[in-house]
Design a protein around this motif. Structure first.
Motif, PDB file in Angstrom:
ATOM      1  N   ASN A 199       8.047  -1.812 -16.635  1.00 23.41           N
ATOM      2  CA  ASN A 199       7.135  -1.150 -17.632  1.00 23.41           C
ATOM      3  C   ASN A 199       5.728  -1.211 -17.634  1.00 23.41           C
ATOM      4  OD1 ASN A 199       6.302  -3.475 -19.109  1.00 23.41           O
ATOM      5  ND2 ASN A 199       8.517  -3.428 -19.981  1.00 23.41           N
ATOM      6  N   LYS A 200       5.042  -0.677 -18.310  1.00 27.93           N
ATOM      7  CA  LYS A 200       3.360  -0.784 -17.834  1.00 27.93           C
ATOM      8  C   LYS A 200       2.860  -2.079 -18.041  1.00 27.93           C
ATOM      9  CE  LYS A 200       1.935   0.862 -22.609  1.00 27.93           C
ATOM     10  NZ  LYS A 200       1.372   1.788 -23.395  1.00 27.93           N
ATOM     11  N   ASP A 201       3.241  -2.849 -19.057  1.00 28.90           N
ATOM     12  CA  ASP A 201       2.795  -4.298 -19.144  1.00 28.90           C
ATOM     13  C   ASP A 201       3.154  -5.062 -17.920  1.00 28.90           C
ATOM     14  OD1 ASP A 201       1.670  -3.772 -21.536  1.00 28.90           O
ATOM     15  OD2 ASP A 201       3.675  -4.150 -22.650  1.00 28.90           O
ATOM     16  N   GLU A 202       4.332  -5.013 -17.709  1.00 27.51           N
ATOM     17  CA  GLU A 202       4.675  -5.668 -16.331  1.00 27.51           C
ATOM     18  C   GLU A 202       4.093  -5.391 -14.866  1.00 27.51           C
ATOM     19  OE1 GLU A 202       9.545  -6.605 -17.381  1.00 27.51           O
ATOM     20  OE2 GLU A 202       8.907  -4.478 -16.648  1.00 27.51           O
ATOM     21  N   ILE A 203       3.894  -4.206 -14.987  1.00 30.58           N
ATOM     22  CA  ILE A 203       2.863  -3.738 -13.863  1.00 30.58           C
ATOM     23  C   ILE A 203       1.553  -3.996 -13.750  1.00 30.58           C
ATOM     24  CG2 ILE A 203       2.026  -1.559 -12.661  1.00 30.58           C
ATOM     25  CD1 ILE A 203       5.000  -2.282 -12.203  1.00 30.58           C
ATOM     26  N   GLN A 204       0.667  -3.959 -14.969  1.00 34.19           N
ATOM     27  CA  GLN A 204      -0.585  -4.488 -15.194  1.00 34.19           C
ATOM     28  C   GLN A 204      -0.873  -5.824 -14.854  1.00 34.19           C
ATOM     29  OE1 GLN A 204      -1.074  -2.906 -19.222  1.00 34.19           O
ATOM     30  NE2 GLN A 204      -2.567  -1.268 -18.533  1.00 34.19           N
ATOM     31  N   GLU A 205       0.250  -6.541 -15.003  1.00 34.88           N
ATOM     32  CA  GLU A 205      -0.115  -7.970 -15.017  1.00 34.88           C
ATOM     33  C   GLU A 205       0.662  -8.561 -13.592  1.00 34.88           C
ATOM     34  OE1 GLU A 205       2.177  -9.623 -18.327  1.00 34.88           O
ATOM     35  OE2 GLU A 205       0.675  -8.965 -19.612  1.00 34.88           O
ATOM     36  N   ASN A 206       1.134  -7.757 -12.869  1.00 37.44           N
ATOM     37  CA  ASN A 206       1.641  -8.168 -11.601  1.00 37.44           C
ATOM     38  C   ASN A 206       0.681  -8.487 -10.394  1.00 37.44           C
ATOM     39  OD1 ASN A 206       2.772  -7.596  -8.926  1.00 37.44           O
ATOM     40  ND2 ASN A 206       4.794  -7.486 -10.011  1.00 37.44           N
ATOM     41  N   PRO A 207       0.661  -9.592  -9.887  1.00 34.93           N
ATOM     42  CA  PRO A 207      -0.500  -9.836  -9.083  1.00 34.93           C
ATOM     43  C   PRO A 207      -0.437  -9.202  -7.745  1.00 34.93           C
ATOM     44  CG  PRO A 207       1.268 -11.645  -9.134  1.00 34.93           C
ATOM     45  CD  PRO A 207       1.678 -10.894 -10.170  1.00 34.93           C
ATOM     46  N   GLU A 208       0.795  -8.641  -7.202  1.00 30.38           N
ATOM     47  CA  GLU A 208       0.872  -8.104  -5.955  1.00 30.38           C
ATOM     48  C   GLU A 208       0.117  -6.648  -6.156  1.00 30.38           C
ATOM     49  OE1 GLU A 208       4.154  -8.045  -3.120  1.00 30.38           O
ATOM     50  OE2 GLU A 208       5.194  -9.085  -4.726  1.00 30.38           O
ATOM     51  N   VAL A 209       0.226  -6.005  -7.548  1.00 31.51           N
ATOM     52  CA  VAL A 209      -0.147  -4.658  -7.723  1.00 31.51           C
ATOM     53  C   VAL A 209      -1.959  -4.842  -7.648  1.00 31.51           C
ATOM     54  CG1 VAL A 209      -0.124  -2.884  -9.479  1.00 31.51           C
ATOM     55  CG2 VAL A 209       1.872  -3.808  -8.958  1.00 31.51           C
ATOM     56  N   ILE A 210      -2.354  -6.117  -8.372  1.00 32.93           N
ATOM     57  CA  ILE A 210      -3.562  -6.003  -8.511  1.00 32.93           C
ATOM     58  C   ILE A 210      -4.244  -6.269  -7.236  1.00 32.93           C
ATOM     59  CG2 ILE A 210      -5.148  -7.687  -9.396  1.00 32.93           C
ATOM     60  CD1 ILE A 210      -3.267  -8.391 -11.646  1.00 32.93           C
ATOM     61  N   GLN A 211      -3.648  -7.123  -6.244  1.00 32.72           N
ATOM     62  CA  GLN A 211      -4.365  -7.326  -5.067  1.00 32.72           C
ATOM     63  C   GLN A 211      -4.236  -6.145  -4.142  1.00 32.72           C
ATOM     64  OE1 GLN A 211      -2.226 -10.410  -2.813  1.00 32.72           O
ATOM     65  NE2 GLN A 211      -3.072  -9.712  -0.657  1.00 32.72           N
ATOM     66  N   ALA A 212      -3.074  -5.192  -4.413  1.00 32.42           N
ATOM     67  CA  ALA A 212      -2.822  -3.892  -3.480  1.00 32.42           C
ATOM     68  C   ALA A 212      -4.204  -2.875  -4.014  1.00 32.42           C
ATOM     69  CB  ALA A 212      -1.693  -3.309  -3.682  1.00 32.42           C
ATOM     70  N   TYR A 213      -4.676  -3.028  -5.266  1.00 33.71           N
ATOM     71  CA  TYR A 213      -5.616  -1.994  -5.623  1.00 33.71           C
ATOM     72  C   TYR A 213      -6.927  -2.452  -5.680  1.00 33.71           C
ATOM     73  CZ  TYR A 213      -2.643   1.891  -7.058  1.00 33.71           C
ATOM     74  OH  TYR A 213      -2.128   2.884  -7.235  1.00 33.71           O
TER      75      TYR A 213
END
Length: 222
Positions: A199-213
């Protein structure tokens, strides 16, 4: 991010590309080798990253062309303009106008598609996809090129579509505000691999997503 393989997934799900490995299933059926028109017959419809309207045709004609998939008259009936052909063409025209009324484009039915404002062209492309009566609607970056107000209107439009037409929507989008506002479930791709889902909360807090963007601190300092 760009180049992650998002549109490639859509091209696989609509028969434009064939997978080099793996299989595609839709409603429990193996559709891996299906052709593009067979995906449409199954109830899978899509829009494109770059708008692909019939720009020299009217709004009505753009949607009517998509609606013709529902017609079952043959070539001879069309050539001779037999009663069956005339009856079905009238029915399809009425259904098309009703669809345009639902999305507030009926007053523009006679306008040439290329003359519409950008946001309305995007809406028309989505409406044309809806005219095929899909079970699964694939939207490839529908908010691309839109200003914040247009993006907000698009979110409400997509939400309305989901409720009104009772279908599943798979959405590709770079606008995180659109994704976070509208998505029940999110999958993040990077270089052809799934790096996160949830969900959106899990995605916003995911370190791999933050690093990718955003990149790491070391990469930003390089």
């Amino acid at each position: 991010p760009n180049g992650a393989g998002k549109t490639t997934v859509f091209n696989l799900l609509s028969g434009i590309y064939k997978p080099t490995s793996g299989k595609i299933f839709f409603e429990g059926r193996d559709v891996t080798q299906y052709k593009t028109f067979q995906f449409a017959q199954l109830g899978i419809s899509r829009t494109f990253q770059n708008i692909r309207l019939f720009s020299n045709l009217s709004v009505l004609q753009n949607v009517l062309i998509a609606s013709n998939r529902q017609a079952d008259y043959n070539f001879v009936a069309a050539m001779l303009r037999l009663p069956r052909y005339k009856r079905q063409e009238m029915e399809l025209r009425d259904k098309t106008m009703e669809l345009l009324r639902k999305v507030n484009l009926d007053m523009r039915a006679k306008e040439i598609a290329r003359n519409l404002p950008y946001g309305h062209q995007r809406r028309l492309e989505i409406v044309r996809a809806l005219a095929t009566n899909p079970k699964l609607l694939l939207l490839d970056e529908p908010a691309a090129g839109m200003n914040p107000q247009e993006s907000l209107e698009l979110v409400e439009f997509i939400r309305w579509i989901k409720q009104k037409f009772n279908l599943t929507i798979l959405l590709i989008e770079h606008h995180m505000d659109v994704i976070m506002e509208i998505s029940d479930y999110i999958v993040v791709l990077n270089f052809g691999k799934t790096i996160a889902r949830g969900n959106k909360d899990e995605i916003q807090e995911n370190p791999e997503v933050i690093q990718a963007y955003l990149g790491t601190q070391e990469e930003n300092n390089a």
